[in-house]
Design a protein around this motif. Structure first.
Motif: not given
Length: 598
Positions: A505-518
Motif C-alpha cells: 500500500v503506497a503511503v507516500t507518492w508524488g506527481v511530477f512533470p513528464a514522469k510516471e507517478i512515483i
C-alpha cells in the motif's frame, strides 16, 4: 561515478566545491562514531569524501570498512587511499577487487610512509617502488574503471632531490594514468599558485586540488612546524603563540586564516579545495559555512537516495518501517540483485536477510551506557516511567530512542501534540507521518523530488501497544473504515489485521512533470514480518542492557517485549481523515473497560 567527472562538471559550470578527508580510527567504537560524523558532515554538500590508508598500511582493513560505509550508507562519492607500503602486487589486486565490489570507483594512489619501526621507506615488492607503479598497476588491471588521484607537494616532497625533480615525479604519475592531483597542506596561497603554474609549464594538465589543514590546536601547529617541507609563515606562528592557552581562540584564528587563504585561491582561479579534517567537525564546518559553500543534497525521494552504489540507483520504493533506521534496511538488502522499480515486489527475496547488532558496529554510534541511561531512565519501574521517555523524545528533550537515532523530523511538529498525548497514555510511537494532500514539491518541510511537482502522503502511525489497547482498537476499527492496521507480537507470527487482501500500500507518492507517478514509501506485510523481529529485539539489545539482570527495570522492559504488540496504522483518507480520532476514543476508560480480554 568517477570524481574527475564531478570535478570537470564543476569547473565547466564555474562552480566552487570542496571535499573532506578522514582517517580510519583504530577501534570499532571510533569507526561507528566517525560514520555518524560523516552522516552529519555530508549535509554540508562535499563533492567527495576521502579515506586514508593509514601509516604503514596498518589500518588498511578499517580503511576499507569506512570507505565502504561512506559509499554505501552515507551516500557520498568516496575515494579510498591505497599505498605501496607493505603491499605486494597480489594484495593490491585484492584491495582493488574489494573496492570495486563495494562500489568504490576512486583511488588515491600513494607510495606511502615508511612501515612501523622503519626510518626509511623500502618496497615490499620490487614492482611497487613508486606511486607511478601503483597507478600503472591499477590501469593494467581495471582499465578506465577507477578514477585515480595522486599527491602533489607544493613545496616539494621532503625526500625528492629537488623541487624540479619532484615535479618530474608528479608528471610521471600523471603520465601513468592519474586523473587529478590533490596536494599536501600549505599555509600560503602564493605557494600553491606558483606550484600550479609550474605544473602547467611542466605539461601536467590535470586538475590540481589544493589540500588545506585548518589550524585547530597549538600542539598540532608545533608538530607541523617541524616538517621542513611545510613552511609556516612567521605571522601565523606568532599569532597562535599569543593565544596558545585558549583552544577556542586558536581554532577561531585557524578558521579565519583558512577563509582568507581560500578567498586568495579563488582569486587565483582555483575552483575547489580539499580539507584535511583530522576527523574533526567544527572548524571545517565553520569554514564551509563562512564561505557559503554549504549545499545540502536535495531530497530526490522522501528517504536518502544512495546513488553512489550503482545497483541502488534505480531503487525508488522502500517499506516505511525502516524510516528511522535506514542503515539497517540498507544492510538487509545489500545483497539484493534487483531493487523495486515502481512497486514493492522483492520483500520475498531470499536475500531479505537476517540482521544483528553485530553487523551494525560500524554504522551506529558507540553505545554509551551512562549516556543512554541518562536519556532513557536511571531505573524505570512502571509503564508510566517508560511513557515519560517517549514523551521527552516527542518534546525534543532527549535526542534518540532505541528505534530512532535522530531527532524528530521537521514534519512531525505538525502532529507532535497528538503524539505526546498517545505516549502519555502508554501508546509508544516509533514512526509516524502526517497526511499531506498536494503540497508543492518545493515545500521546505514536506517537499521532495525536484521542482514543479506535488507530493501526497497518508497519515501513518507505528507504535507498541498493550494487549488491552490492541483489543480495544480492534473493537473500534469498524467505526473507522478508512483505517487499516497490522499488528504482531514478538513471540508469534499470528497477524492481527483488518485487511482482507494483503499487498503493498503506497503511503507516500508524488506527481511530477513528464514522469510516471512515483510511490517511494509503502506498507508491505511481508516486510513488516521482517521488521517486527528487529523492532522487538531493540527493546532488549538497546534498552534492557542498561540495567542489571534481575533488576525491576530489566524485568519491566522484558515484560513489554514479551507482551506488547507492534502495530502500524494507515489512514487511507489523506484529504479529510483524522488518524488520531480512533485513539482519542480508544483511550477513554470506558473503551478500555469494554475491550475483550486477551
Amino acid at each position: 561515478m568517477k570524481i574527475i567527472e564531478k570535478i570537470r562538471a564543476k569547473e565547466e559550470a564555474n562552480e566552487k566545491y570542496f571535499s573532506l578527508e578522514f582517517f580510519p580510527p583504530r577501534t570499532d567504537a571510533g569507526c561507528a562514531n566517525l560514520l555518524a560524523r560523516l552522516q552529519r558532515m555530508s549535509q554540508l554538500g562535499p563533492l567527495f569524501l576521502d579515506i586514508t590508508w593509514g601509516a604503514g598500511g596498518k589500518t588498511a582493513q578499517r580503511t576499507q570498512v569506512i570507505a565502504q560505509g561512506a559509499q554505501s550508507y552515507v551516500g557520498v562519492e568516496t575515494m579510498m587511499h591505497l599505498t605501496c607500503t607493505n603491499q605486494s602486487v597480489e594484495s593490491v589486486k585484492e584491495a582493488l577487487k574489494e573496492a570495486r565490489k563495494a562500489g568504490i570507483q576512486n583511488i588515491l594512489a600513494l607510495r606511502g610512509d615508511p612501515a612501523d619501526g622503519s626510518e626509511e621507506w623500502t618496497a615490499a615488492d620490487t614492482q611497487l617502488r613508486y606511486a607511478a607503479d601503483l597507478v600503472r598497476l591499477i590501469r593494467e588491471e581495471h582499465g578506465d574503471y577507477f578514477g585515480i588521484a595522486v599527491a602533489g607537494y607544493p613545496s616539494g616532497h621532503p625526500e625528492a632531490e629537488s623541487y624540479e625533480a619532484d615535479l618530474d615525479n608528479l608528471k610521471a604519475k600523471v603520465d601513468a594514468g592519474a586523473d587529478f592531483v590533490v596536494t599536501q597542506l600549505f599555509f600560503d596561497a602564493a605557494i600553491f599558485l606558483k606550484f600550479r603554474d609550474d605544473c602547467v609549464a611542466r605539461g601536467i594538465n590535470v586538475p590540481i586540488v589544493p589540500g588545506l589543514l585548518p589550524i585547530q590546536s597549538y600542539a598540532s601547529l608545533r608538530h607541523l612546524s617541524k616538517m621542513a617541507s611545510t613552511p609556516i609563515p612567521v605571522e601565523i606562528t606568532e599569532a597562535v603563540e599569543a593565544v596558545k592557552n585558549d583552544d577556542r581562540a586558536v581554532r577561531d584564528f585557524g578558521v579565519t586564516k583558512a577563509v582568507e587563504m581560500i578567498q586568495e585561491l579563488w582569486a587565483g582561479g582555483v575552483s575547489g579545495v580539499h580539507f584535511y579534517t583530522l576527523n574533526r567537525e567544527v572548524a571545517t564546518s565553520q569554514i564551509v559555512e563562512a564561505l557559503e559553500l554549504v549545499c545540502p543534497p536535495p531530497r530526490e525521494l522522501p528517504w536518502k537516495c544512495i546513488n553512489t552504489v550503482p545497483k541502488r540507483a534505480v531503487e525508488d520504493v522502500r517499506p516505511i518501517f525502516w524510516s528511522n533506521r535506514p542503515e539497517s534496511y540498507l544492510l538487509r538488502t545489500s545483497e539484493w540483485d534487483d531493487f523495486p522499480n515502481g512497486r514493492w515486489g522483492d520483500s520475498s527475496s531470499p536475500a531479505f536477510g537476517e540482521i544483528s547488532d553485530y553487523h551494525l558496529f560500524h554504522l551506529e554510534p558507540a553505545f554509551k551506557v551512562d549516556e543512554h541511561r541518562a536519556m532513557w531512565g536511571e531505573a524505570p519501574k512502571t509503564i508510566a516511567d517508560l511513557a515519560a521517555v517517549f514523551v521527552a523524545f516527542c518534546e525534543g528533550r532527549i535526542r534518540a530512542l532505541p528505534w530512532i537515532s535522530d531527532a524528530l523530523a521537521d514534519e512531525t511538529t505538525v502532529i507532535a501534540d497528538d503524539l505526546i498525548a498517545l505516549n502519555r497514555a502508554g501508546v509508544f510511537t516509533i514512526n509516524s507521518q502526517p497526511a499531506v494532500n498536494g503540497l508543492s514539491s518545493d515545500d521546505p518541510v514536506h517537499g521532495w523530488g525536484g521542482s514543479g511537482g506535488y507530493v501526497y502522503q497518508k497519515a501513518y502511525i507505528e507504535a507498541f501497544v498493550s494487549p488491552t489497547v490492541l483489543a480495544a482498537l480492534e473493537a473500534l476499527m469498524p467505526k473507522y473504515p478508512t483505517l487499516q492496521y497490522h499488528a504482531l507480537n514478538a513471540a508469534s507470527d499470528d497477524l492481527h489485521t483488518n485487511v482482507k487482501t494483503q499487498g503493498a500500500v503506497a503511503v507516500t507518492w508524488g506527481v511530477f512533470p513528464a514522469k510516471e507517478i512515483i510511490q517511494p514509501t509503502v506498507v508491505d506485510v511481508d516486510a513488516f514480518y521482517q521488521w517486527k523481529d528487529e523492532a522487538f529485539k531493540l527493546w532488549l539489545s538497546r534498552w534492557k542492557r542498561l540495567y542489571a539482570d534481575g533488576s525491576p527495570s530489566a524485568a519491566l522492559i522484558q515484560s513489554v517485549h514479551d507482551n506488547y504488540y507492534l502495530i502500524n496504522i494507515v489512514d487511507n483518507d489523506y484529504v479529510n481523515g483524522d488518524i488520531f480520532a480512533v485513539f482519542r476514543e480508544l483511550l477513554t476508560p470506558d473503551a478500555l473497560a469494554a475491550a475483550p480480554s486477551s
